[in-house]
Design a protein around this motif. Structure first.
Motif, mmCIF file in Angstrom:
data_model
loop_
_atom_site.group_PDB
_atom_site.id
_atom_site.type_symbol
_atom_site.label_atom_id
_atom_site.label_comp_id
_atom_site.label_asym_id
_atom_site.label_seq_id
_atom_site.Cartn_x
_atom_site.Cartn_y
_atom_site.Cartn_z
ATOM 1 N N TRP A 1 15.512 -59.316 8.980
ATOM 2 C CA TRP A 1 15.622 -59.903 10.421
ATOM 3 C C TRP A 1 14.410 -60.861 10.555
ATOM 4 O O TRP A 1 13.355 -60.795 10.144
ATOM 5 N N ILE B 1 20.992 -64.321 19.963
ATOM 6 C CA ILE B 1 21.084 -63.392 18.950
ATOM 7 C C ILE B 1 22.110 -63.939 17.936
ATOM 8 O O ILE B 1 23.175 -64.508 18.459
ATOM 9 N N SER C 1 25.045 -56.500 19.404
ATOM 10 C CA SER C 1 24.350 -57.349 20.176
ATOM 11 C C SER C 1 23.763 -56.809 21.313
ATOM 12 O O SER C 1 22.587 -57.151 21.708
ATOM 13 N N ILE D 1 20.765 -54.790 20.728
ATOM 14 C CA ILE D 1 19.561 -55.570 20.372
ATOM 15 C C ILE D 1 19.111 -56.296 21.655
ATOM 16 O O ILE D 1 17.829 -56.361 21.873
ATOM 17 N N ASN E 1 17.000 -53.843 23.665
ATOM 18 C CA ASN E 1 15.553 -53.595 22.940
ATOM 19 C C ASN E 1 14.759 -54.475 23.371
ATOM 20 O O ASN E 1 13.569 -54.459 23.640
ATOM 21 N N CYS F 1 16.894 -64.270 17.613
ATOM 22 C CA CYS F 1 16.964 -63.428 16.771
ATOM 23 C C CYS F 1 18.002 -63.642 15.805
ATOM 24 O O CYS F 1 19.190 -63.754 16.090
ATOM 25 N N LEU G 1 19.536 -51.263 12.740
ATOM 26 C CA LEU G 1 18.745 -51.036 14.036
ATOM 27 C C LEU G 1 17.260 -50.924 13.743
ATOM 28 O O LEU G 1 16.315 -51.148 14.463
ATOM 29 N N PHE H 1 15.692 -53.626 12.572
ATOM 30 C CA PHE H 1 15.335 -54.446 13.588
ATOM 31 C C PHE H 1 14.089 -54.276 14.662
ATOM 32 O O PHE H 1 13.359 -54.985 14.982
ATOM 33 N N LYS H 2 14.041 -52.902 14.813
ATOM 34 C CA LYS H 2 13.285 -52.356 15.720
ATOM 35 C C LYS H 2 11.786 -52.542 14.918
ATOM 36 O O LYS H 2 10.814 -52.810 15.846
#
Length: 293
Positions: free
Chosen positions: A22, A36, A46, A49, A52, A64, A137, A140-141
């Protein structure tokens, strides 16, 4: 905590089914602007994301990007291209028929492939797509968390740079304030000398009134007071939390206005030099504040 709008974060993870990276880039932007970039078969992520990002960031352009590579030994490919052969055949026949009528034009394969419905994508799910989504996810976080940390570190740096310049501004404004009585007295004496040169006798009361009017026109005490008020307000904003960039922009505009008034009203070279120094410092603060969320 004050955050910068400029930062970058990259996080890579290797899973049993493939490799993931990422990348999140944060840039200056007046509002929150999210872009994104995902493979088509992951478009369903999407909205999660985007949510968030909105929950964590208030202002800036956020780019992103997901880089994903599926292992060759995986049971299924993630995505395959399908050509509608029957539609291509019908389009070619139709194009040839039109050419016999007009005797013009050539059949371009790229144009045929660009025709709606000719190319479609078949999504072949991995063994457990839900687990893949969850792992993506989580990764990503973690990347977003690193980005926010980087924005915080950059925000602290920007805050310190601005405070340094505010201290310099305060010192310059105090120099101007201390010099104001000398300027007013000098102007008063100059006007009296000029009056003596052109008048043998004059009304003392009227003369004092005229001197008062001139003194009011060149007096910059109010501008100096407002500059100090704005500098203190800048300190107060910088000591706060959250998105303060827009408030800083407004105060900087007010500082510019007062510094410009000082320059235009000044009749003293020393004060003019100090006012120019103020404008340079304000411009430096403005450049730093543009990066603050």
């Amino acid at each position: 905590m004050i955050h910068s709008m400029t930062a970058f974060s990259r996080h890579e993870v290797k899973y049993t089914w493939g490799n993931v990276a990422w990348e999140i880039c944060s840039l200056n932007q007046r509002y929150l602007d999210i872009h994104i970039d995902l493979p088509k078969y992951l478009y369903g992520l999407s909205w999660v994301i985007r949510k968030n990002i909105k929950d964590s960031i208030i202002r800036g352009r956020i780019e992103c990007t997901l880089h994903i590579k599926i292992n060759n030994n995986c049971d299924n490919n993630t995505e395959s291209l399908i050509v509608n052969k029957q539609l291509v055949h019908d389009l070619v026949l139709s194009a040839k028929w039109i050419k016999t009528l007009t005797n013009e034009g050539e059949i371009n394969p790229i144009d045929i492939l660009s025709w709606p419905g000719v190319i479609t994508y078949k999504q072949n799910n991995l063994n457990n797509m839900n687990n893949v989504h969850s792992e993506l996810l989580i990764c990503f976080k973690e990347t977003l968390h690193h980005l926010i940390q980087n924005r915080e570190r950059e925000g602290i740096f920007l805050k310190n740079k601005i405070i340094e310049r505010l201290h310099l501004m305060y010192a310059e404004v105090n120099k101007i304030r201390q010099h104001i009585p000398n300027v007013l007295e000098y102007k008063r004496k100059t006007l009296l000398e000029q009056m003596k040169d052109v008048c043998i006798s004059s009304d003392p009361i009227r003369l004092e009134q005229e001197l008062l009017i001139v003194a009011q026109k060149i007096d910059i005490s109010e501008e100096v007071d407002r500059l100090i008020i704005h500098i203190k307000e800048m300190h107060r904003i910088l000591d706060g939390n959250g998105a303060v960039g827009r408030r800083l922009d407004f105060i900087i505009q007010e500082l510019h206005r007062e510094a410009n008034t000082l320059t235009s009203k000044s009749i003293n070279s020393y004060i003019t030099q100090l006012a120019i120094s103020l404008k340079i410092l304000i411009e430096q603060i403005r450049e730093q504040a543009q990066n603050i969320e």
